[in-house]
Design a protein around this motif. Sequence first.
Motif, PDB file in Angstrom:
ATOM      1  N   ASP A  29       1.058  -0.816  -0.001  1.00 38.37           N
ATOM      2  CA  ASP A  29       0.076  -0.066  -0.105  1.00 38.37           C
ATOM      3  C   ASP A  29       0.895   1.033  -0.124  1.00 38.37           C
ATOM      4  O   ASP A  29       1.986   1.310  -0.192  1.00 38.37           O
ATOM      5  CB  ASP A  29      -1.367   0.358   0.644  1.00 38.37           C
ATOM      6  N   GLU A  30       0.364   3.167  -0.333  1.00 42.01           N
ATOM      7  CA  GLU A  30       0.657   3.480   0.000  1.00 42.01           C
ATOM      8  C   GLU A  30       1.410   3.617   1.023  1.00 42.01           C
ATOM      9  O   GLU A  30       2.726   4.111   0.865  1.00 42.01           O
ATOM     10  CB  GLU A  30      -0.113   5.048  -0.300  1.00 42.01           C
ATOM     11  N   SER A  31       1.153   3.817   1.968  1.00 41.36           N
ATOM     12  CA  SER A  31       2.433   3.962   3.330  1.00 41.36           C
ATOM     13  C   SER A  31       3.388   3.145   3.301  1.00 41.36           C
ATOM     14  O   SER A  31       5.091   3.218   3.842  1.00 41.36           O
ATOM     15  CB  SER A  31       1.377   3.460   4.464  1.00 41.36           C
ATOM     16  N   ALA A  32       3.335   1.965   3.038  1.00 39.99           N
ATOM     17  CA  ALA A  32       4.366   0.943   3.125  1.00 39.99           C
ATOM     18  C   ALA A  32       5.583   1.438   2.095  1.00 39.99           C
ATOM     19  O   ALA A  32       6.918   0.588   1.904  1.00 39.99           O
ATOM     20  CB  ALA A  32       4.083  -0.488   2.690  1.00 39.99           C
ATOM     21  N   ALA A  34       6.562   4.219   1.510  1.00 39.47           N
ATOM     22  CA  ALA A  34       6.240   6.154   0.779  1.00 39.47           C
ATOM     23  C   ALA A  34       8.173   5.997   0.711  1.00 39.47           C
ATOM     24  O   ALA A  34       8.643   6.821   0.209  1.00 39.47           O
ATOM     25  CB  ALA A  34       6.229   6.315   2.473  1.00 39.47           C
ATOM     26  N   SER A  35       9.003   5.214   2.045  1.00 40.24           N
ATOM     27  CA  SER A  35       9.670   5.211   2.092  1.00 40.24           C
ATOM     28  C   SER A  35      11.098   4.821   0.750  1.00 40.24           C
ATOM     29  O   SER A  35      12.667   4.525   1.657  1.00 40.24           O
ATOM     30  CB  SER A  35      10.677   4.702   3.769  1.00 40.24           C
TER      31      SER A  35
END
Length: 268
Positions: A29-32, A34-35
């Motif tokens: 997902d997007e949060s996973a 992000a970095s």
Amino acid sequence: MLFKKLRWTIKRHPFLYLTRFRLLSKNSDESAIASISYNTFNHQKDIPDYFNEINAKIFPHGKPDADLELVKQIVIWLFNNTKVGPGLSEPSDKALETMLYGKGGVCSDMAQIFNNFCVINNLQVREWGTTSAPFSRENGGHSFNEVYINEFNKWVLVDPSWGMLFYNDQNQPLSVIELYELSRTNQNLSFRSFIEGKIIEIDHVMKNYLNTDVTPFLICDYRNKTYDRYLKITRPFIPVFVVHFMVYILGKSYHYKFPIDDYKKIFT
């Protein structure tokens, strides 16, 4: 010539293509993501010296301060000094050399060498691909990049093969996730090339980005130094898919993260 055609046919066979996705894909997902950055496993000291040699030609009078202008100068120079052709599957410095002498290179080769130029110029970068879900032989996919642009404080989609950016209706450049969020909700977006005189056909954009069957995936944990080493030892004697499988067995392979769609849709 016959051997080259046979090798290309085997390399692009749907069984091998789909097997790669079965082995390497993960839903995310997007949060996973992000970095996640190509720079994590690829440091300046790991990039072949040939990239620094060419980098001096890209920036003969110094580098611009803004990240996006730095990106544009790299892409424009590569566009003006390389030619497309057959896929290479070569070590990164050999791929760069081959492309500069006009003997080949596809979008994935361009995305890979662009990764390395970003690393040596202190730009956070990552590589994306697209495929069709369900799988279609008519759409072989596309490769492009995303660069963290400090002046926008965000990831920005950059297609180095076409010198293309996507924009929202406020003329702000889009990230990959933003592009698909707008596209799938039928909101306004636009695209254009920053390469002077470059015309991008809407059909190419639809096929590679905006077709409803297209799904993006992030290429994670690619170790350029590792693949360079194995490709230099084994090519051209061992098929590239065998080399990649060897690296997979050794536990040093890249993998794909699908932040928007279930990757299993590819196989339906």
